[in-house]
Design an enzyme around this catalytic site. Structure first.
Site, PDB file in Angstrom:
ATOM      1  CB  SER A 108       4.646  10.590   5.531  1.00 59.37           C
ATOM      2  OG  SER A 108       3.656   9.430   5.834  1.00 59.37           O
ATOM      3  CB  SER A 109      -0.795  10.853   6.450  1.00 57.45           C
ATOM      4  OG  SER A 109      -0.279   9.706   6.542  1.00 57.45           O
ATOM      5  CB  CYS A 110       3.298   8.714   9.508  1.00 62.83           C
ATOM      6  SG  CYS A 110       4.746   9.287   9.215  1.00 62.83           S
ATOM      7  CE1 TYR A 137       6.934   7.762   6.839  1.00 64.80           C
ATOM      8  CE2 TYR A 137       9.273   7.664   5.976  1.00 64.80           C
ATOM      9  CZ  TYR A 137       7.924   7.815   5.921  1.00 64.80           C
ATOM     10  OH  TYR A 137       7.472   7.920   4.632  1.00 64.80           O
ATOM     11  CE  LYS A 141       9.492  11.004   4.486  1.00 66.08           C
ATOM     12  NZ  LYS A 141       9.938  11.518   3.217  1.00 66.08           N
ATOM     13  CG  HIS A 180       3.321   1.177   3.149  1.00 66.53           C
ATOM     14  ND1 HIS A 180       4.187   1.711   2.352  1.00 66.53           N
ATOM     15  CD2 HIS A 180       3.393   1.934   4.366  1.00 66.53           C
ATOM     16  CE1 HIS A 180       4.947   2.702   3.091  1.00 66.53           C
ATOM     17  NE2 HIS A 180       4.567   2.699   4.188  1.00 66.53           N
TER      18      HIS A 180
HETATM   19  N1  LIG Z   1       4.416   4.602  -0.218  1.00 68.33           N
HETATM   20  C1  LIG Z   1       3.718   5.624   0.807  1.00 68.33           C
HETATM   21  O1  LIG Z   1       2.582   5.117   0.799  1.00 68.33           O
HETATM   22  C2  LIG Z   1       3.858   6.997   1.089  1.00 68.33           C
HETATM   23  C3  LIG Z   1       5.037   7.601   0.702  1.00 68.33           C
HETATM   24  N2  LIG Z   1       5.534   8.834   1.072  1.00 68.33           N
HETATM   25  C4  LIG Z   1       6.730   9.228   0.460  1.00 68.33           C
HETATM   26  O2  LIG Z   1       7.053   9.341  -0.578  1.00 68.33           O
HETATM   27  C5  LIG Z   1       8.245   9.176  -0.984  1.00 68.33           C
HETATM   28  C6  LIG Z   1       8.559   8.103  -1.910  1.00 68.33           C
HETATM   29  O3  LIG Z   1       8.194   6.753  -1.373  1.00 68.33           O
HETATM   30  P1  LIG Z   1       8.358   5.577  -2.345  1.00 68.33           P
HETATM   31  O4  LIG Z   1       8.272   5.731  -3.540  1.00 68.33           O
HETATM   32  O5  LIG Z   1       6.885   4.615  -1.630  1.00 68.33           O
HETATM   33  O6  LIG Z   1       9.465   4.742  -1.618  1.00 68.33           O
HETATM   34  P2  LIG Z   1      10.358   3.555  -2.542  1.00 68.33           P
HETATM   35  O7  LIG Z   1      10.711   2.950  -1.406  1.00 68.33           O
HETATM   36  O8  LIG Z   1       9.218   3.018  -3.700  1.00 68.33           O
HETATM   37  O9  LIG Z   1      11.358   4.403  -3.166  1.00 68.33           O
HETATM   38  C7  LIG Z   1      12.256   5.350  -2.372  1.00 68.33           C
HETATM   39  C8  LIG Z   1      13.487   5.608  -3.338  1.00 68.33           C
HETATM   40  O10 LIG Z   1      14.414   6.273  -2.616  1.00 68.33           O
HETATM   41  C9  LIG Z   1      15.648   6.073  -3.105  1.00 68.33           C
HETATM   42  N3  LIG Z   1      16.450   5.893  -1.859  1.00 68.33           N
HETATM   43  C10 LIG Z   1      16.416   5.334  -0.668  1.00 68.33           C
HETATM   44  N4  LIG Z   1      17.574   5.533   0.174  1.00 68.33           N
HETATM   45  C11 LIG Z   1      18.299   6.329  -0.746  1.00 68.33           C
HETATM   46  C12 LIG Z   1      19.665   6.802  -0.802  1.00 68.33           C
HETATM   47  N5  LIG Z   1      20.463   6.708   0.361  1.00 68.33           N
HETATM   48  N6  LIG Z   1      20.221   7.332  -1.656  1.00 68.33           N
HETATM   49  C13 LIG Z   1      19.484   7.610  -2.703  1.00 68.33           C
HETATM   50  N7  LIG Z   1      18.492   7.164  -3.083  1.00 68.33           N
HETATM   51  C14 LIG Z   1      17.679   6.715  -2.095  1.00 68.33           C
HETATM   52  C15 LIG Z   1      15.664   4.434  -3.729  1.00 68.33           C
HETATM   53  O11 LIG Z   1      16.472   4.439  -4.934  1.00 68.33           O
HETATM   54  P3  LIG Z   1      16.947   3.060  -5.443  1.00 68.33           P
HETATM   55  O12 LIG Z   1      15.751   2.442  -6.018  1.00 68.33           O
HETATM   56  O13 LIG Z   1      17.805   3.611  -6.632  1.00 68.33           O
HETATM   57  O14 LIG Z   1      17.842   2.377  -4.359  1.00 68.33           O
HETATM   58  C16 LIG Z   1      14.186   4.312  -3.723  1.00 68.33           C
HETATM   59  O15 LIG Z   1      13.847   3.961  -5.490  1.00 68.33           O
HETATM   60  C17 LIG Z   1       9.036   9.053   0.407  1.00 68.33           C
HETATM   61  O16 LIG Z   1       9.506  10.401   0.741  1.00 68.33           O
HETATM   62  C18 LIG Z   1       7.915   8.603   1.185  1.00 68.33           C
HETATM   63  O17 LIG Z   1       8.186   9.081   2.455  1.00 68.33           O
HETATM   64  C19 LIG Z   1       4.658   9.483   1.612  1.00 68.33           C
HETATM   65  C20 LIG Z   1       3.348   8.822   1.988  1.00 68.33           C
HETATM   66  C21 LIG Z   1       3.103   7.433   1.686  1.00 68.33           C
HETATM   67  C1  LIG Z   2       2.076   5.892   4.720  1.00 66.49           C
HETATM   68  C2  LIG Z   2       2.330   5.412   6.131  1.00 66.49           C
HETATM   69  O1  LIG Z   2       2.480   3.913   6.545  1.00 66.49           O
HETATM   70  C3  LIG Z   2       2.916   3.583   7.691  1.00 66.49           C
HETATM   71  O2  LIG Z   2       1.417   3.841   8.491  1.00 66.49           O
HETATM   72  P1  LIG Z   2       0.652   2.782   8.567  1.00 66.49           P
HETATM   73  O3  LIG Z   2      -0.316   3.146   7.692  1.00 66.49           O
HETATM   74  O4  LIG Z   2       0.147   2.250   9.902  1.00 66.49           O
HETATM   75  O5  LIG Z   2       1.468   1.069   7.891  1.00 66.49           O
HETATM   76  P2  LIG Z   2       0.994  -0.023   7.260  1.00 66.49           P
HETATM   77  O6  LIG Z   2       0.418   0.423   5.961  1.00 66.49           O
HETATM   78  O7  LIG Z   2       2.161  -0.919   7.311  1.00 66.49           O
HETATM   79  O8  LIG Z   2      -0.291  -0.568   8.324  1.00 66.49           O
HETATM   80  C4  LIG Z   2      -1.535  -0.238   8.144  1.00 66.49           C
HETATM   81  C5  LIG Z   2      -2.543  -0.958   8.993  1.00 66.49           C
HETATM   82  O9  LIG Z   2      -2.735  -2.257   8.336  1.00 66.49           O
HETATM   83  C6  LIG Z   2      -2.493  -3.350   9.160  1.00 66.49           C
HETATM   84  N1  LIG Z   2      -2.149  -4.490   8.412  1.00 66.49           N
HETATM   85  C7  LIG Z   2      -3.083  -5.665   8.287  1.00 66.49           C
HETATM   86  N2  LIG Z   2      -2.178  -6.506   7.630  1.00 66.49           N
HETATM   87  C8  LIG Z   2      -1.150  -6.046   7.156  1.00 66.49           C
HETATM   88  C9  LIG Z   2       0.092  -6.449   6.515  1.00 66.49           C
HETATM   89  O10 LIG Z   2       0.216  -7.729   5.984  1.00 66.49           O
HETATM   90  N3  LIG Z   2       1.201  -5.706   6.407  1.00 66.49           N
HETATM   91  C10 LIG Z   2       1.161  -4.500   6.862  1.00 66.49           C
HETATM   92  N4  LIG Z   2       2.250  -3.559   6.725  1.00 66.49           N
HETATM   93  N5  LIG Z   2       0.087  -3.916   7.499  1.00 66.49           N
HETATM   94  C11 LIG Z   2      -0.867  -4.718   7.687  1.00 66.49           C
HETATM   95  C12 LIG Z   2      -1.421  -2.944  10.203  1.00 66.49           C
HETATM   96  O11 LIG Z   2      -1.413  -3.480  11.180  1.00 66.49           O
HETATM   97  C13 LIG Z   2      -1.997  -1.313  10.464  1.00 66.49           C
HETATM   98  O12 LIG Z   2      -2.999  -1.440  11.276  1.00 66.49           O
HETATM   99  C14 LIG Z   2       3.916   4.402   8.538  1.00 66.49           C
HETATM  100  O13 LIG Z   2       4.871   3.581   9.198  1.00 66.49           O
HETATM  101  C15 LIG Z   2       4.680   5.260   7.504  1.00 66.49           C
HETATM  102  O14 LIG Z   2       5.388   4.382   6.470  1.00 66.49           O
HETATM  103  C16 LIG Z   2       3.633   6.134   6.729  1.00 66.49           C
HETATM  104  O15 LIG Z   2       3.860   7.233   6.474  1.00 66.49           O
END
Ligand SMILES: NC(=O)C1=CN([C@@H]2O[C@H](COP(=O)(O)OP(=O)(O)OC[C@H]3O[C@@H](n4cnc5c(N)ncnc54)[C@H](OP(=O)(O)O)[C@@H]3O)[C@@H](O)[C@H]2O)C=CC1
Ligand SMILES: C[C@H]1O[C@H](OP(=O)(O)OP(=O)(O)OC[C@H]2O[C@@H](n3cnc4c(=O)[nH]c(N)nc43)[C@H](O)[C@@H]2O)[C@@H](O)[C@@H](O)C1=O
Length: 319
Positions: A108-110, A137, A141, A180
């Site tokens: 992830s970008s974080c 987190y 990563k 998010h």
């Molecule tokens: N969403 C975003 O903005 C970003 C996501 N990523 C990365 O992309 C990847 C996927 O993210 P995203 O699709 O958004 O996440 P989701 O939460 O949508 O999906 C995560 C999945 O992981 C599975 N999972 C979680 N814990 C377990 C466990 N203990 N055992 C087996 N499976 C598990 C879950 O399966 P089940 O449904 O079967 O429980 C779930 O479907 C991650 O690695 C995340 O860090 C990176 C950057 C940004």
């Molecule tokens: C993908 C990246 O995502 C995460 O980082 P993040 O981008 O900071 O997360 P975020 O999307 O939740 O927030 C982005 C910004 O948005 C503002 N904000 C406003 N209003 C809402 C609101 O209603 N919800 C949330 N969540 N944020 C809000 C919030 O205050 C912040 O300034 C990492 O934890 C990690 O998971 C990671 O890798």
């Protein structure tokens, strides 16, 4: 990658995993292996060892993780560190033991320093302090991408790491506490418009900047890199464009037809001020994003994806 190769998509029900399954099926890959977390808890070392010994996948996309927004990361700090360390350590180890031909790890970008120069190049990793709200987190990563590099160095494993920017699209997490920002705003403005609410509250100051990539673009980039990249260094995946949280709120308000007031809750953290990724390495590898933000948002809004929002992970429901 042969169309009949045995491909394990870990986390197939998540937003990214489901997009990967869609993209792989569309490309004709017809031998995908999936398990829900109820069927296979990837934190369970013995269960993962048994699964890999039995299934012997040839390729692995590791999209299973504990994922959430700024509030979730800052609240469930131990779970974000422990779960992600266990999931990735078990899957990477068994991929090495069972001779997986190639694995793609999703970081992830974080992982980058809170105040890294912008846009962020992959080599800025570990050059400064992390953003406190998602440090657990991020450390998990970073450990994952380092483990990929270490398995390559010691055992010759072809494990590649990708670092996506913030993602959105079908199947996102719309839980208002743990999601998010983008899905939270889609739901807040969508519901406010439907219910005629006079105002919507946004967290923080609205000044941080974020980059957003549609998850179908991400899945396409992951397939492209699985087919064409065999290097050790991580590869950033993004659009190379960002906007402020305020601009995002105003855009989503406009697209959902919200006419009320937008209020900013300064008691909520802003997190990282900016995390725009440098995607020149990705472009040099021959991939560019296709879905622009407004177009992607219009598609998700048209589907009202948040209405179907149920925790897509039993584990998430417990969060
Ligand atoms: N969403 C975003 O903005 C970003 C996501 N990523 C990365 O992309 C990847 C996927 O993210 P995203 O699709 O958004 O996440 P989701 O939460 O949508 O999906 C995560 C999945 O992981 C599975 N999972 C979680 N814990 C377990 C466990 N203990 N055992 C087996 N499976 C598990 C879950 O399966 P089940 O449904 O079967 O429980 C779930 O479907 C991650 O690695 C995340 O860090 C990176 C950057 C940004
Ligand atoms: C993908 C990246 O995502 C995460 O980082 P993040 O981008 O900071 O997360 P975020 O999307 O939740 O927030 C982005 C910004 O948005 C503002 N904000 C406003 N209003 C809402 C609101 O209603 N919800 C949330 N969540 N944020 C809000 C919030 O205050 C912040 O300034 C990492 O934890 C990690 O998971 C990671 O890798």
């Amino acid at each position: 990658m042969n169309k009949h190769a045995k491909i394990y998509v870990a986390g197939h029900r998540g937003m990214v995993g489901a997009a990967l399954v869609r993209r792989l099926r569309r490309a004709g890959y017809d031998n995908l292996i999936t398990r829900t977390s109820a069927e296979l808890d990837l934190r369970d070392q013995a269960a993962v060892e048994e699964f890999f010994a039995q299934e012997k996948p040839e390729y692995v996309f590791l999209a299973a993780a504990k994922v959430g927004g700024i509030h979730a990361n800052n609240t469930y700090r131990a779970d974000f560190l422990y779960d992600n360390l266990m999931i990735q350590s078990n899957v990477l180890r068994q991929s090495q033991v069972q001779g997986v031909r190639k694995l793609l790890f999703l970081g992830s970008s974080c992982i980058y320093p809170k105040l890294a120069p912008q846009p962020i190049r992959e080599e800025y990793l570990l050059t400064g302090a992390l953003e406190p709200t998602n440090e657990p987190y991020a450390i998990a990563k970073i450990a994952g991408l380092k483990l990929c590099e270490a398995y390559r160095a010691q055992y010759g494993c072809n494990f590649i790491s990708v670092m996506p920017t913030n993602l959105y699209g079908p199947g996102d997490n719309y839980d208002l506490a743990n999601s998010h920002v983008l899905p939270a705003m889609l739901r807040k403005f969508g519901e406010a418009t439907e219910q005629g609410s006079p105002r919507v509250t946004i967290w923080g100051t609205g000044t941080p900047r974020r980059e957003f990539l549609h998850v179908d673009d991400l899945a396409d980039a992951c397939l492209h890199l699985m087919l064409h990249y065999d290097g050790a260094p991580p590869v950033n995946i993004g659009t190379g464009q960002d906007l402020t949280i305020q601009e995002l709120a105003e855009l989503i308000a406009e697209l959902t037809g919200f006419m009320g007031e937008i209020i900013y809750d300064f008691s909520r953290p802003d997190g990282t001020p900016r995390k725009l990724l440098d995607v020149s390495r990705l472009h040099e590898l021959g991939w560019h994003h296709q879905i622009e933000l407004t177009e992607g948002l219009q598609a998700v809004i048209a589907s009202a994806d948040w209405r179907a929002a149920v925790p897509h992970s039993p584990l998430q429901a417990l969060a």
